[in-house]
Write a protein that holds these residues in place. Structure first.
Motif, PDB file in Angstrom:
ATOM      1  N   MET A 119       2.261   1.741  -3.448  1.00 20.15           N
ATOM      2  CA  MET A 119       1.221   2.252  -4.355  1.00 20.15           C
ATOM      3  C   MET A 119       0.941   3.732  -4.099  1.00 20.15           C
ATOM      4  SD  MET A 119      -1.327  -1.054  -4.396  1.00 20.15           S
ATOM      5  CE  MET A 119      -2.647  -0.226  -5.229  1.00 20.15           C
ATOM      6  N   ASP A 120       0.928   4.156  -2.846  1.00 18.44           N
ATOM      7  CA  ASP A 120       0.723   5.569  -2.527  1.00 18.44           C
ATOM      8  C   ASP A 120       1.865   6.419  -3.067  1.00 18.44           C
ATOM      9  OD1 ASP A 120      -1.657   5.023  -1.261  1.00 18.44           O
ATOM     10  OD2 ASP A 120      -0.797   5.047   0.765  1.00 18.44           O
ATOM     11  N   THR A 121       3.087   5.920  -2.925  1.00 20.17           N
ATOM     12  CA  THR A 121       4.250   6.642  -3.427  1.00 20.17           C
ATOM     13  C   THR A 121       4.201   6.753  -4.942  1.00 20.17           C
ATOM     14  OG1 THR A 121       5.571   5.859  -1.570  1.00 20.17           O
ATOM     15  CG2 THR A 121       6.773   6.694  -3.468  1.00 20.17           C
ATOM     16  N   ALA A 122       3.848   5.668  -5.625  1.00 18.70           N
ATOM     17  CA  ALA A 122       3.745   5.692  -7.085  1.00 18.70           C
ATOM     18  C   ALA A 122       2.649   6.659  -7.524  1.00 18.70           C
ATOM     19  CB  ALA A 122       3.476   4.289  -7.609  1.00 18.70           C
ATOM     20  N   ASP A 123       1.545   6.700  -6.800  1.00 19.34           N
ATOM     21  CA  ASP A 123       0.463   7.622  -7.131  1.00 19.34           C
ATOM     22  C   ASP A 123       0.918   9.068  -6.994  1.00 19.34           C
ATOM     23  OD1 ASP A 123      -2.220   8.328  -7.787  1.00 19.34           O
ATOM     24  OD2 ASP A 123      -2.606   8.689  -5.654  1.00 19.34           O
ATOM     25  N   THR A 124       1.629   9.361  -5.925  1.00 18.76           N
ATOM     26  CA  THR A 124       2.134  10.715  -5.703  1.00 18.76           C
ATOM     27  C   THR A 124       3.114  11.126  -6.797  1.00 18.76           C
ATOM     28  OG1 THR A 124       1.886  10.420  -3.324  1.00 18.76           O
ATOM     29  CG2 THR A 124       3.318  12.213  -4.047  1.00 18.76           C
ATOM     30  N   GLN A 125       4.008  10.214  -7.168  1.00 21.57           N
ATOM     31  CA  GLN A 125       4.983  10.515  -8.212  1.00 21.57           C
ATOM     32  C   GLN A 125       4.307  10.707  -9.564  1.00 21.57           C
ATOM     33  OE1 GLN A 125       7.757   7.276  -7.899  1.00 21.57           O
ATOM     34  NE2 GLN A 125       8.975   8.311  -6.347  1.00 21.57           N
ATOM     35  N   SER A 126       3.305   9.894  -9.870  1.00 25.57           N
ATOM     36  CA  SER A 126       2.627  10.038 -11.155  1.00 25.57           C
ATOM     37  C   SER A 126       1.845  11.340 -11.227  1.00 25.57           C
ATOM     38  CB  SER A 126       1.721   8.840 -11.435  1.00 25.57           C
ATOM     39  OG  SER A 126       0.694   8.772 -10.480  1.00 25.57           O
ATOM     40  N   GLN A 127       1.271  11.763 -10.109  1.00 27.48           N
ATOM     41  CA  GLN A 127       0.573  13.044 -10.089  1.00 27.48           C
ATOM     42  C   GLN A 127       1.551  14.190 -10.330  1.00 27.48           C
ATOM     43  OE1 GLN A 127      -1.563  13.297  -6.398  1.00 27.48           O
ATOM     44  NE2 GLN A 127      -3.084  11.773  -7.017  1.00 27.48           N
ATOM     45  N   LYS A 151       0.829  -1.206   0.000  1.00 20.07           N
ATOM     46  CA  LYS A 151       0.000   0.000   0.000  1.00 20.07           C
ATOM     47  C   LYS A 151       0.863   1.256   0.000  1.00 20.07           C
ATOM     48  CE  LYS A 151      -4.186  -1.803   2.157  1.00 20.07           C
ATOM     49  NZ  LYS A 151      -5.079  -1.752   3.324  1.00 20.07           N
ATOM     50  N   LYS A 152       1.953   1.231   0.751  1.00 16.16           N
ATOM     51  CA  LYS A 152       2.856   2.386   0.798  1.00 16.16           C
ATOM     52  C   LYS A 152       3.505   2.596  -0.567  1.00 16.16           C
ATOM     53  CE  LYS A 152       5.172   5.655   2.763  1.00 16.16           C
ATOM     54  NZ  LYS A 152       4.526   6.921   3.045  1.00 16.16           N
TER      55      LYS A 152
END
Length: 61
Positions: A28-36, A25-26
């Motif tokens: 995935m959250d990091t990847a989401d932040t980077q993609s944004q 989950k961490k």
């Protein structure tokens, strides 16, 4: 294998599984932040390059 050892093994596997899920989950959250962040930078890159670049391709060798 006795019941106590089996219970301990199952409990340890459960804790390990929960830890793996939390790490995923961490990630995935990091990847989401980077993609944004990357998506926010995309419009800025189109303003940097001149509009005449990338409109045609010279294919002669």
């Amino acid at each position: 294998m006795d019941i106590a050892a089996l219970s301990s093994a199952v409990s340890q596997a459960s804790v390990s599984n929960q830890a793996n899920i939390l790490v995923m989950k961490k990630v995935m959250d990091t990847a989401d932040t980077q993609s944004q962040g990357l998506l926010e930078l995309l419009p800025a890159t189109s303003r940097i390059s001149p509009s005449h670049l990338g409109n045609s391709i010279d294919i002669s060798a």
